[in-house]
Design an enzyme around this catalytic site. Structure first.
Site, mmCIF file in Angstrom:
data_model
loop_
_atom_site.group_PDB
_atom_site.id
_atom_site.type_symbol
_atom_site.label_atom_id
_atom_site.label_comp_id
_atom_site.label_asym_id
_atom_site.label_seq_id
_atom_site.Cartn_x
_atom_site.Cartn_y
_atom_site.Cartn_z
ATOM 1 N N GLY A 267 0.817 -1.207 0.000
ATOM 2 C CA GLY A 267 0.000 0.000 0.000
ATOM 3 C C GLY A 267 0.844 1.248 0.000
ATOM 4 O O GLY A 267 0.537 2.226 0.682
ATOM 5 N N VAL B 22 -2.242 -7.363 -2.871
ATOM 6 C CA VAL B 22 -1.512 -8.104 -1.831
ATOM 7 C C VAL B 22 -2.178 -9.421 -1.466
ATOM 8 O O VAL B 22 -1.558 -10.268 -0.827
ATOM 9 C CB VAL B 22 -1.332 -7.255 -0.555
ATOM 10 C CG1 VAL B 22 -0.400 -6.088 -0.806
ATOM 11 C CG2 VAL B 22 -2.669 -6.803 0.004
ATOM 12 N N ASN C 9 1.283 -2.225 5.338
ATOM 13 C CA ASN C 9 0.483 -1.006 5.422
ATOM 14 C C ASN C 9 -0.827 -1.085 4.642
ATOM 15 O O ASN C 9 -1.780 -0.369 4.957
ATOM 16 C CB ASN C 9 1.312 0.182 4.909
ATOM 17 C CG ASN C 9 0.485 1.437 4.747
ATOM 18 O OD1 ASN C 9 0.060 2.054 5.721
ATOM 19 N ND2 ASN C 9 0.222 1.809 3.502
ATOM 20 N N SER D 20 -4.769 0.383 13.571
ATOM 21 C CA SER D 20 -5.684 1.527 13.609
ATOM 22 C C SER D 20 -6.268 1.677 15.004
ATOM 23 O O SER D 20 -6.414 0.688 15.737
ATOM 24 C CB SER D 20 -6.820 1.327 12.604
ATOM 25 O OG SER D 20 -7.832 2.300 12.769
ATOM 26 N N TYR E 225 -13.524 -3.764 9.397
ATOM 27 C CA TYR E 225 -12.263 -3.033 9.544
ATOM 28 C C TYR E 225 -11.760 -3.124 10.983
ATOM 29 O O TYR E 225 -10.581 -3.401 11.227
ATOM 30 C CB TYR E 225 -12.458 -1.576 9.145
ATOM 31 C CG TYR E 225 -11.192 -0.747 9.146
ATOM 32 C CD1 TYR E 225 -10.309 -0.795 8.075
ATOM 33 C CD2 TYR E 225 -10.886 0.089 10.221
ATOM 34 C CE1 TYR E 225 -9.150 -0.027 8.069
ATOM 35 C CE2 TYR E 225 -9.734 0.854 10.224
ATOM 36 C CZ TYR E 225 -8.870 0.801 9.148
ATOM 37 O OH TYR E 225 -7.712 1.554 9.158
ATOM 38 N N ALA F 189 -12.416 -5.379 13.260
ATOM 39 C CA ALA F 189 -11.989 -6.748 13.569
ATOM 40 C C ALA F 189 -10.639 -7.055 12.951
ATOM 41 O O ALA F 189 -9.769 -7.679 13.577
ATOM 42 C CB ALA F 189 -13.037 -7.748 13.072
ATOM 43 N N ILE G 27 -5.787 10.400 10.704
ATOM 44 C CA ILE G 27 -4.679 10.945 9.928
ATOM 45 C C ILE G 27 -5.250 11.512 8.636
ATOM 46 O O ILE G 27 -5.948 10.808 7.896
ATOM 47 C CB ILE G 27 -3.639 9.855 9.598
ATOM 48 C CG1 ILE G 27 -3.153 9.152 10.871
ATOM 49 C CG2 ILE G 27 -2.479 10.456 8.815
ATOM 50 C CD1 ILE G 27 -2.416 10.017 11.846
#
Length: 264
Positions: A21, A72, A98, A156, A170, A172, A203
């Site tokens: 990423g 990926v 990432n 995160s 997301y 989990a 961010i």
């Protein structure tokens, strides 16, 4: 797509980083920081135009870059990419997991769990959790032989606290990444390999949108420092973890870059 312009100096030997990423936002900032730290850097991203744009942004640093558009989650393609990387340069000594996806909520008035299909659930976990597991297994044997290596997983805040914005898939996946970090750190520590996780809060990036959006205005009220984080701040911590001798005894940790939101 690939980019193989230029040659590497002898000073770069043994300092090869792989970033997933890596074409935008936090990922691109990490690639830039690792180049500044003296690494040769290979990165992947899903979209070819994003890879091309990232290479343009990086400019003259392309002499120490290798980049391709690869998903990926495709084990065969990632294995082949790492093999090409090894033949061109050397074994991967630093891995930064990432790459991540976070589907948007379709109906704010309905429970998110009920609007998350099994297919979407599997897709998010495949990118955010399964891929870091698979890639760690791909690069770890060489690190074990060298008895050295550093791995950083980008988690995160959504995996550390009740998610305010992200969905259950997301959250989990990022919570699972914290557990994977701890378990992998335990397994690889005897070989001199460190594994850590960075858990950013809000961010500002292409993914999070403009600072003055309604969602970001609400998010800002929860951050004690009173501002959003930057991709460079996350990248700086990655640089510390993979380059600094002061980080040599740090493994299995999750470092929260949230402006105090997680502690609040």
């Amino acid at each position: 797509m690939s980019d193989a312009r230029g040659t590497s100096s002898a000073a770069d030997n043994g300092r090869v980083a792989l970033v997933t990423g890596g074409a935008g936002g936090i990922g691109l900032a990490i690639v830039r920081r690792l180049l500044e730290e003296g690494f040769r850097v290979a990165f992947v991203a899903r979209q070819e135009d994003h890879v091309a744009r990232a290479l343009d942004h990086l400019g003259c640093d392309q002499a120490r870059l290798m980049a391709e558009a690869i998903d990926v989650t495709c084990l065969e393609k990632m294995t082949a990419f790492i093999d090409r990387l090894r033949r061109r340069w050397d074994d991967v000594t630093v891995l930064v997991n990432n790459a991540g996806i976070s589907p948007k909520r379709r109906d704010p008035g309905a429970p998110w769990i009920m609007q998350t299909s099994p297919e979407e659930w599997q897709n998010v976990l495949a990118v955010n959790l399964n891929a870091p597991f698979v890639l760690t297994r791909l690069v770890a044997p060489a690190m074990i032989r060298r008895r050295a290596g550093r791995i950083v997983n980008i988690g995160s805040l959504a995996g550390r606290a009740i998610p305010q914005i992200a969905g259950p898939h997301y959250a989990a996946s990022k919570a699972g990444l914290v557990g994977l970090t701890r378990a992998t750190a335990r397994d690889l520590a005897p070989f001199g390999i460190t594994v850590n996780c960075i858990a950013p809060g809000r961010i500002l990036s292409d993914m999070t949108g403009p600072a003055d959006s309604e969602v970001n205005r609400a998010a800002l009220s929860r951050i004690p420092l009173g501002r959003f984080g930057t991709a460079d701040e996350v990248a700086g911590l990655v640089g510390f973890l993979v380059s600094s001798p002061a980080a040599a005894f740090l493994t299995g940790a999750t470092l929260d870059v949230t402006g105090g939101e997680f502690a609040a």
